[in-house]
Design an enzyme around this catalytic site. Structure first.
Site: not given
Length: 364
Positions: A58, A183, A228
């Site tokens: 990431a 996130y 994702r």
């Protein structure tokens, strides 16, 4: 007969030589967002693992969007140059496709690296102001994020597009939006973290869709684009598999090629039933109800298990993270189980099972 796990697959114009993917794994040791010699060796080592796709950790679209002080970024020229150095090294070692995951930590930023506690940064650890859709902390003791303004939300879509342009220049084959694990994009999607009353709260998909469209506009059609996503928040009142299907359908409509279905981490108190293949049913549901290629992840470590998942059509690809940290030769050994002779780097060819009798001792 060739195991399904070792058959090629086309994803958005990119051909993976097999269905095994090295999952993005944060290393928490970048220098102000820039990758360094650790990444040079770590990713270089994984580049010749034999996996059909190597996904890079990431990598964050703004400096304050990082999870920790050690997280990688792609928001300035120094970041881009450092990443290019690492990826060019990987290209020298392998011809297999390489992808990058981009994201923004939102309220889960300003955190300690795992080996220092994995909690919110203390006042003496140079914390920064985090942002989120709503001023709700991730967990007890965490910073209260500042609620993003509409102008800031729209600017962040541009930050994602900017990182995508840099990733294109570096030469990645695959780009992936991180819309899971609690996130920022996931924070907008989940009712547990998004309590806004404006358009971005009434339609929680609005910001993730804006980001997806902005990235799709700048990312080449001949390279794969995916995300994702989360199959479950593992909390009452949170997102579930039907929400994953709805989001995946929107990404498909925008022009995405695949999704990787994970789950959890939107709140600190969720209790997840972790066991081998525990996230596969979420991926299977998305696969059955969309035309996207689907990748699954989560406690998959045995070659026979991975083969069964793809052979039975539950997912198109299988991604692993800690299995590769534990055994960077996972693909080689899985091929050996099926009697396949992969092409090893010539420097290592004498360790292949048909050339080294000691393999029976090392892997009884």
């Amino acid at each position: 007969m060739l195991p399904t796990l070792f058959t090629p697959i086309d994803v958005g114009g990119v051909t993976l030589p097999n269905r095994i993917v090295v999952s993005p794994m944060c290393q928490y040791c970048a220098d102000d967002g820039s990758m360094n010699d650790w990444h040079f060796v770590h990713l270089g080592h994984l580049a010749y693992s034999g996996a059909g796709l190597l996904m890079v950790e990431a990598t964050h679209v703004t400096r304050e969007g990082r999870i920790t002080h050690g997280c990688s970024g792609l928001y300035n020229d120094n970041n881009e140059a450092a990443l290019r150095r690492v990826i060019e090294n990987c290209r020298r070692l392998s011809k297999h496709p390489i992808g990058l995951q981009i994201g923004h930590a939102g309220r889960k930023g300003s955190a300690q690296v795992p080996w220092e506690g994995r909690e919110a940064l203390r006042p003496d650890e140079s914390p920064w102001q985090t942002v989120a859709p709503s001023p709700l902390p991730f967990s007890d003791g965490w910073h209260v994020p500042r609620e993003l303004t509409v102008h800031e939300i729209q600017a962040l879509a541009g930050s994602f597009a900017g990182a995508a342009i840099r990733a294109k220049r570096v030469g990645f084959d695959v780009l992936e939006l991180h819309s899971a694990h609690g996130y920022l994009l996931h924070q907008f999607l989940s009712p547990l973290s998004n309590r806004r009353t404006d358009a971005y709260g009434k339609d929680r998909m609005k910001f993730p869709q804006e980001v997806a469209r902005a990235v799709r506009e700048v990312w080449p059609k001949e390279r794969a684009l995916g995300a994702r996503i989360s199959g479950s928040d593992w909390m009452e009142g949170g997102l579930g598999p039907d929400d994953a299907v709805a989001y995946a359908r929107e990404l498909e409509r925008i022009g995405f090629d695949y999704v990787c279905v994970s789950s959890g981490s939107i709140v600190g108190r969720a209790r997840i039933d972790v066991k081998p293949g525990y996230q596969v049913p979420f991926a299977e549901k998305v696969k059955k109800q969309t035309n996207l290629k689907v990748r699954t992840v989560g406690m998959i470590a045995e070659p026979a298990h991975a083969e069964a998942i793809v052979a039975e059509g539950k997912a198109d690809m299988v991604a692993m993270a800690r299995a590769f940290l534990d055994n960077p030769r996972w693909v080689w050994h899985a091929a050996e189980r099926y009697g396949l002779k992969l092409d090893y780097p010539p420097q290592y060819a004498r360790s292949r099972y048909d050339a080294w009798p000691g393999s029976n001792l090392a892997r009884p």
